[in-house]
Design a protein around this motif. Structure first.
Motif, PDB file in Angstrom:
ATOM      1  N   THR A 131       0.833  -1.170   0.042  1.00  0.00           N
ATOM      2  CA  THR A 131      -0.005  -0.275  -0.075  1.00  0.00           C
ATOM      3  C   THR A 131       0.667   1.465  -0.072  1.00  0.00           C
ATOM      4  O   THR A 131       0.157   2.424   0.075  1.00  0.00           O
ATOM      5  CB  THR A 131      -0.938   0.129   1.246  1.00  0.00           C
ATOM      6  OG1 THR A 131      -0.217   0.202   2.280  1.00  0.00           O
ATOM      7  CG2 THR A 131      -1.938  -1.195   1.328  1.00  0.00           C
ATOM      8  N   THR A 135      -1.576  -5.687  -6.697  1.00  0.00           N
ATOM      9  CA  THR A 135      -0.904  -4.480  -7.257  1.00  0.00           C
ATOM     10  C   THR A 135      -1.739  -3.823  -8.447  1.00  0.00           C
ATOM     11  O   THR A 135      -1.504  -2.710  -8.652  1.00  0.00           O
ATOM     12  CB  THR A 135       0.546  -4.736  -7.636  1.00  0.00           C
ATOM     13  OG1 THR A 135       0.574  -5.587  -8.600  1.00  0.00           O
ATOM     14  CG2 THR A 135       1.361  -5.323  -6.159  1.00  0.00           C
ATOM     15  N   ARG A 159      -1.835   3.668  -3.836  1.00  0.00           N
ATOM     16  CA  ARG A 159      -0.765   3.724  -2.715  1.00  0.00           C
ATOM     17  C   ARG A 159      -0.773   5.262  -2.193  1.00  0.00           C
ATOM     18  O   ARG A 159      -1.242   6.068  -2.445  1.00  0.00           O
ATOM     19  CB  ARG A 159       0.689   3.478  -3.525  1.00  0.00           C
ATOM     20  CG  ARG A 159       0.578   2.041  -4.108  1.00  0.00           C
ATOM     21  CD  ARG A 159       1.981   1.541  -4.927  1.00  0.00           C
ATOM     22  NE  ARG A 159       1.880   0.439  -5.378  1.00  0.00           N
ATOM     23  CZ  ARG A 159       2.711  -0.674  -4.715  1.00  0.00           C
ATOM     24  NH1 ARG A 159       3.334  -0.298  -3.733  1.00  0.00           N
ATOM     25  NH2 ARG A 159       2.569  -1.871  -5.063  1.00  0.00           N
TER      26      ARG A 159
END
Length: 632
Positions: A129, A194, A221
């Protein structure tokens, strides 16, 4: 470059070709990290053993792998020096790329936990993250994953330095298959977590992916400092720029400007594609560039079209792009799509895999800018970028349905089709020019009749306006839930609004479209994010003749399903018309399904999927319908 000696635990400086082989650490920062000042005083034990565990484990693993040096960001950069910090951040991607091996230390993961389960510690690790770890998963030639006790996680390794002979032999044996260097199970797992394509994770080569895709990989992120959302992407975007902590959101704007200066990449205009209402930056007054990586969230698979061979329908750009005091100067294929409303579309050179390759074009609706020259444009309010099939786009441009079938024969297509001409333009932030006054044709009604569309109740039900068309729909007061629809023109006007909300019981969105024109009203459930896209496609719908006076109403039921696939909630949308006022309402009804019914449904394999319309249905759309605007 400073490196830490794994045996003596002393820092040493190296430059140029004298840099020895080294391991590099990827991790997330905690509250108490060993800094450059701490490691420079080896006799000072005030920092404690617990803080030193991470560094000690990294050094021991490097020594075990036969390496004498490691690089760790917490202690190998003197962050008290702004010049050294700036140099380190601009060089960090290359430092990770040139390392022999990267140790990924996951402090919140246990190796005893199965990483492939849906709720595993590995999937939910904080490491996935953070903004800085994006480059750390893509740059190194080899990655090894360790848990909090420095035990290797049984998930496999990423090795991007394997011999090309292996890839070539696989290609000869399986010519129709994608060739991967690494374990597919690990690549699938990392890609799910991801949102980065497997081929990029496998090779570490993202040269074919445009800037919009690289921003999309960073969409979810976070960084401690706002500016680091931009600075952490310097290596990934292959640009360099000075660091100015304190500039806030301007850092990301500067990053996009550096990308514009460094290469021809019009995918920066793709921001907003596929966005849900709550994640859209602005719906009514768009800026030229995106506000954050989140604006590119659904662009993660976009690739560049670099030559005429890859997309013969869209010419190469022949002029440079730049940000000026007027706006973004660029050359891009531009076509009018709705001349009555002054709407044009810019055709981006983006390949979207999984959508018939380059047979789908990504387009951005534009309108002329108020107070600007004829080549000054703004993004059309309420119309985010969307995909359009090649045959649909060019049949509209050339006003010929014959091109639907002709597009299937490439040689004839090239002879007949008119390639869009690259047009030098400026894209500005200014307000768009409003169209001329609208009138009713051949009607006894007033010259310009306005219908009030009340949406307060559907907004209260959790829905939001995701898109609208044409761009001139306005609210009576700022923040008011009442919109003015000015009906009529030399061709009857047609207003489309798409409402959307996040599902509460499962992932995804619920969306429906409202269409209003002088002749009909229409409601339908849709899978579109753009009202203009919906206008260009055929849809099944309910119709009510608006020529009848008085009170009319319509209803549309939308089923919301739980993750099990069974209907748990029904959204009943009501369309009520009363003497010139339209009200959109929504009631939500919970559905209780007995366990026996659930079991029967599982046995029958019941499911309900809202998907795109069939190509055969879309092909039936006709511009001869008098209720539609002329899209030429």
């Amino acid at each position: 470059m400073r490196l830490l000696q794994v045996h003596t635990r002393e820092l040493k400086e190296f430059t140029g070709q004298s840099i020895p082989p080294y391991a590099i650490l990827s991790h997330t920062w905690g509250k108490c990290e060993v800094t450059f000042q701490d490691i420079s005083k080896p006799d000072d034990k005030s920092y404690g053993h617990e803080r030193y565990t991470k560094i000690d484990g990294c050094c021991r693993q490097a020594a075990k792998d036969g390496l004498d040096y490691v690089w760790i960001d917490t202690c190998c950069i003197d962050k008290s020096s702004s010049a050294e910090l700036s140099e380190g951040i601009n060089s960090m991607f290359q430092w990770y790329r040139k390392s022999r091996v990267c140790y990924v230390y996951l402090s919140d993961v246990s190796a005893d936990n199965d990483p492939f389960t849906d709720d595993s510690d590995f999937r939910t690790s904080r490491w996935f993250t953070r903004g800085w770890t994006l480059q750390e998963i893509l740059a190194p030639m080899e990655l090894i994953f360790f848990d909090k006790c420095w035990k290797e996680i049984d998930v496999g390794r990423i090795n991007r330095s394997l011999s090309s002979v292996r890839v070539e032999s696989f290609r000869l044996a399986f010519p129709a298959e994608e060739q991967y260097l690494n374990r597919l199970g690990l690549l699938y797992l990392l890609s799910e977590i991801t949102n980065i394509p497997k081929i990029v994770l496998d090779r570490g080569d993202f040269s074919q992916f445009c800037a919009a895709a690289r921003f999309a990989w960073a969409a979810d992120r976070e960084t401690t400092r706002l500016e680091d959302r931009a600075y952490s992407l310097l290596g990934l975007l292959e640009v360099n720029m000075p660091l100015l902590y304190g500039e806030g959101d301007k850092a990301f704007m500067r990053l996009q400007e550096e990308v514009i200066k460094s290469r021809d990449d019009d995918s920066l205009l793709a921001w907003g594609y596929g966005q849900a209402p709550k994640t859209q930056s602005k719906l009514y007054a768009d800026t030229v560039l995106a506000q954050s990586p989140l604006d590119f969230k659904y662009c993660h698979s976009f690739q560049k079209l670099a030559t005429d061979e890859t997309s013969p329908d869209v010419p190469l750009t022949t002029a440079h792009s730049a940000m000026t005091n007027i706006g973004m100067q660029m050359a891009i294929p531009l076509r009018p799509i709705d001349s009555k409303n002054g709407v044009l579309i810019a055709i981006l050179r983006c390949l979207v895999p999984g959508t018939y390759d380059h047979r789908n074009h990504l387009v951005v609706p534009l309108v002329h800018t108020k107070g600007g020259d004829k080549n000054h444009y703004s993004r059309a309010p309420g119309s985010p970028p969307f995909l359009v099939r090649r045959e649909k786009l060019f049949s509209l441009i050339n006003n010929s349905k014959f091109l639907f079938s002709l597009s299937r024969v490439p040689l004839l297509w090239k002879l007949v089709i008119k390639k869009p001409i690259v047009t030098p333009i400026y894209i500005r932030e200014s307000s768009p020019i409003l169209p001329p006054p609208l009138t009713w044709p051949k009607s006894k009604r007033r010259e310009c009749e306005t219908v009030a569309l009340h949406i307060g109740e559907v907004i209260a039900a959790g829905y939001e306006v995701a898109s609208f068309y044409p761009p001139w729909i306005t609210g009576r007061l700022a923040g008011a839930n009442c919109l003015d629809l000015r009906l009529g023109s030399s061709i009857p006007a047609r207003f489309i609004l798409i409402f959307s909300k996040r599902r509460d019981l499962a992932s995804g969105d619920l969306s429906f479209a409202i269409c209003v024109s002088p002749k009909i009203r229409r409601m339908t459930q849709v899978n579109h994010r753009s009202a203009l896209e919906f206008l260009m496609e055929q849809s099944r719908s309910l119709e009510v003749d608006m020529d009848r006076h008085g009170i009319h109403h319509d209803e549309l039921e939308i089923e919301e399903k739980a993750s099990t696939g069974h209907v748990r909630r029904i959204h009943k949308v009501r369309f009520e018309y009363m003497f010139g006022d339209v009200r959109i309402k929504c009631d939500v009804k919970e559905v209780n399904i007995p366990n026996s019914e659930l079991e029967r449904g599982r046995n029958r394999g019941e499911s309900y999927v809202i998907g795109p319309l069939l190509e055969q249905e879309s092909a039936t759309w006709s511009t001869n319908n008098s209720d539609l605007p002329t899209l030429v």
